[in-house]
Design an enzyme around this catalytic site. Structure first.
Site, PDB file in Angstrom:
ATOM      1  N   ASN A 243       0.923  -1.205   0.133  1.00 34.61           N
ATOM      2  CA  ASN A 243       0.271   0.165   0.137  1.00 34.61           C
ATOM      3  C   ASN A 243       0.822   1.354   0.023  1.00 34.61           C
ATOM      4  O   ASN A 243       1.554   1.336   1.222  1.00 34.61           O
ATOM      5  CB  ASN A 243      -0.859   0.149   1.388  1.00 34.61           C
ATOM      6  CG  ASN A 243      -1.797   1.306   1.225  1.00 34.61           C
ATOM      7  OD1 ASN A 243      -1.579   2.210   0.735  1.00 34.61           O
ATOM      8  ND2 ASN A 243      -2.737   1.219   2.138  1.00 34.61           N
TER       9      ASN A 243
ATOM     10  N   GLY B 241       0.339   4.089   0.415  1.00 32.21           N
ATOM     11  CA  GLY B 241       0.154   5.359   1.351  1.00 32.21           C
ATOM     12  C   GLY B 241       0.457   4.995   2.826  1.00 32.21           C
ATOM     13  O   GLY B 241       0.399   5.596   3.622  1.00 32.21           O
ATOM     14  N   CYS B 242       1.135   3.698   2.800  1.00 29.90           N
ATOM     15  CA  CYS B 242       1.627   3.245   4.286  1.00 29.90           C
ATOM     16  C   CYS B 242       3.244   3.398   4.304  1.00 29.90           C
ATOM     17  O   CYS B 242       3.942   2.675   3.512  1.00 29.90           O
ATOM     18  CB  CYS B 242       1.234   1.851   4.308  1.00 29.90           C
ATOM     19  SG  CYS B 242       1.777   1.230   5.874  1.00 29.90           S
ATOM     20  N   GLY B 243       3.609   4.222   5.393  1.00 31.64           N
ATOM     21  CA  GLY B 243       5.022   4.273   5.689  1.00 31.64           C
ATOM     22  C   GLY B 243       5.742   2.785   5.891  1.00 31.64           C
ATOM     23  O   GLY B 243       6.758   2.748   5.479  1.00 31.64           O
TER      24      GLY B 243
ATOM     25  N   ARG C 262       6.195   1.074   2.497  1.00 34.00           N
ATOM     26  CA  ARG C 262       7.110   1.744   1.964  1.00 34.00           C
ATOM     27  C   ARG C 262       8.697   1.441   2.390  1.00 34.00           C
ATOM     28  O   ARG C 262       9.547   1.180   1.720  1.00 34.00           O
ATOM     29  CB  ARG C 262       7.282   3.009   2.059  1.00 34.00           C
ATOM     30  CG  ARG C 262       6.032   3.647   1.063  1.00 34.00           C
ATOM     31  CD  ARG C 262       5.880   5.055   0.781  1.00 34.00           C
ATOM     32  NE  ARG C 262       6.107   6.067   2.046  1.00 34.00           N
ATOM     33  CZ  ARG C 262       4.928   6.421   2.440  1.00 34.00           C
ATOM     34  NH1 ARG C 262       3.656   6.066   2.542  1.00 34.00           N
ATOM     35  NH2 ARG C 262       5.178   7.167   3.642  1.00 34.00           N
TER      36      ARG C 262
END
Length: 120
Positions: free
Chosen positions: A11, A13-15, A18
């Protein structure tokens, strides 16, 4: 290095997601990245992943999501099948990232847990 297949259900959008992806790439690997927020999930795909992980859908559900509460999914009476159906309908309900390698499949939270799935 011989091919070492890695799949990241990611995802963007997920730190944490990433950071896990960056750790895999820093290990010299080129993972297959599946943006499940765009691609979505299938019932069979989730059922297979959960079986490989040895977990229930509830253990991988993103319980902090307002959507989980709004849909009443925190109720222990909600069946695993109903949870999977909700995850198919709303991919954000699946916690992330999930990583699959020849060493296993795991929800990689915290980030450091990904190291157990990578070559020595």
């Amino acid at each position: 290095m011989a091919a070492f297949p890695v799949t990241v259900f990611h995802n963007l959008g997920c730190g944490t997601s990433r950071k896990v992806l960056a750790a895999i790439e820093a290990a010299g690997l080129t993972p297959e990245v599946i943006d499940y927020m765009k691609a979505g999930w299938t019932r069979d795909q989730l059922t297979e992943l959960f079986a490989e992980m040895g977990v229930t859908p509830r253990q991988v559900m993103r319980t902090t999501s307002d959507l989980v509460k709004d849909l009443g999914l925190l109720d222990p009476a909600v069946s695993d099948a109903a949870l999977v159906e909700a995850m198919v309908a709303h991919p954000v309900l699946v916690n992330r990232p999930i990583v699959r390698t020849p060493r296993g499949v795991r929800l990689c939270r915290p980030v450091e847990t990904v190291s157990d799935l990578l070559p020595g």
